[in-house]
Design a protein around this motif. Structure first.
Motif, PDB file in Angstrom:
ATOM      1  N   ASN A  33      83.995 -69.515 -16.544  1.00  0.00           N
ATOM      2  CA  ASN A  33      82.564 -69.302 -16.799  1.00  0.00           C
ATOM      3  C   ASN A  33      81.865 -68.681 -15.596  1.00  0.00           C
ATOM      4  N   ARG A  34      82.240 -69.106 -14.405  1.00  0.00           N
ATOM      5  CA  ARG A  34      81.649 -68.523 -13.194  1.00  0.00           C
ATOM      6  C   ARG A  34      82.031 -67.047 -13.059  1.00  0.00           C
ATOM      7  N   LEU A  35      83.285 -66.716 -13.359  1.00  0.00           N
ATOM      8  CA  LEU A  35      83.716 -65.318 -13.309  1.00  0.00           C
ATOM      9  C   LEU A  35      82.939 -64.469 -14.316  1.00  0.00           C
ATOM     10  N   VAL A  36      82.755 -65.000 -15.509  1.00  0.00           N
ATOM     11  CA  VAL A  36      82.015 -64.270 -16.539  1.00  0.00           C
ATOM     12  C   VAL A  36      80.570 -64.052 -16.088  1.00  0.00           C
ATOM     13  N   GLU A  37      79.938 -65.085 -15.554  1.00  0.00           N
ATOM     14  CA  GLU A  37      78.545 -64.968 -15.104  1.00  0.00           C
ATOM     15  C   GLU A  37      78.386 -63.933 -13.996  1.00  0.00           C
ATOM     16  N   GLU A  38      79.320 -63.918 -13.047  1.00  0.00           N
ATOM     17  CA  GLU A  38      79.170 -63.072 -11.868  1.00  0.00           C
ATOM     18  C   GLU A  38      79.715 -61.656 -12.024  1.00  0.00           C
ATOM     19  N   TYR A  39      80.726 -61.463 -12.912  1.00  0.00           N
ATOM     20  CA  TYR A  39      81.405 -60.168 -12.940  1.00  0.00           C
ATOM     21  C   TYR A  39      81.490 -59.532 -14.327  1.00  0.00           C
ATOM     22  N   ASN A  40      80.823 -60.095 -15.301  1.00  0.00           N
ATOM     23  CA  ASN A  40      80.875 -59.562 -16.658  1.00  0.00           C
ATOM     24  C   ASN A  40      80.233 -58.178 -16.759  1.00  0.00           C
ATOM     25  N   HIS A  41      79.391 -57.809 -15.806  1.00  0.00           N
ATOM     26  CA  HIS A  41      78.730 -56.505 -15.830  1.00  0.00           C
ATOM     27  C   HIS A  41      79.690 -55.360 -15.468  1.00  0.00           C
ATOM     28  N   ILE A  70      89.274 -67.641 -23.015  1.00  0.00           N
ATOM     29  CA  ILE A  70      89.405 -66.285 -22.477  1.00  0.00           C
ATOM     30  C   ILE A  70      89.147 -65.265 -23.580  1.00  0.00           C
ATOM     31  N   LYS A  71      89.758 -65.472 -24.717  1.00  0.00           N
ATOM     32  CA  LYS A  71      89.585 -64.555 -25.847  1.00  0.00           C
ATOM     33  C   LYS A  71      88.109 -64.401 -26.201  1.00  0.00           C
ATOM     34  N   LYS A  72      87.386 -65.494 -26.174  1.00  0.00           N
ATOM     35  CA  LYS A  72      85.964 -65.498 -26.498  1.00  0.00           C
ATOM     36  C   LYS A  72      85.142 -64.732 -25.454  1.00  0.00           C
ATOM     37  N   ASN A  73      85.592 -64.742 -24.217  1.00  0.00           N
ATOM     38  CA  ASN A  73      84.789 -64.198 -23.118  1.00  0.00           C
ATOM     39  C   ASN A  73      85.146 -62.786 -22.659  1.00  0.00           C
TER      40      ASN A  73
END
Length: 128
Positions: A33-41, A70-73
């Motif tokens: 979740n932290r990776l998605v928040e910080e690097y999803n852009h 992971i699949k969801k994100n």
């Protein structure tokens, strides 16, 4: 998990993760979740995870749950390459199982390695 460090090197475009201690499913999802928040852009994300100072406390059933997270994100990502440096037979076995589990996912590629040099070489092959 005792210690977690996540940083991004803009020179080589790699997200570095280092962690210590025992890793449960809940903690693995928190890191995700932290990776998605910080690097999803970012369109393309290369992750170099150093798991040599940590140990997994995850069952195969929980590994499938992590796969679903992971699949969801990963939707919307062109490419996520995730290299994990491991140093025990158990972590290597779980890594190989996980690699096979996520193989059908479009846009996400995971491999485990025993050296940082090999992990970096593989990551650099996929950088857009």
């Amino acid at each position: 998990m005792e210690n977690l460090n996540i940083s991004y090197n803009s020179d080589n475009h790699i997200v570095y993760i280092s962690k210590e201690g025992t890793i449960s499913l809940t903690e693995a999802i928190l890191v995700l979740n932290r990776l998605v928040e910080e690097y999803n852009h970012l369109d393309s994300v290369c992750i170099l995870e150093d798991s040599r100072q940590s140990r997994l406390d995850i069952s195969l059933k929980e590994l499938r749950e992590f796969y679903r997270e992971i699949k969801k994100n990963i939707s919307g990502q062109k490419e996520v390459r995730h290299a994990d440096i491991v140093d025990t037979p158990f972590e290597t076995a779980i890594g190989v199982i996980f690699q096979q589990m996520v193989a059908p996912l479009k846009g996400y590629d995971y491999r485990c390695f025993s050296t940082e040099k090999a992990a970096l070489a593989w990551l650099k092959k996929g950088v857009y």
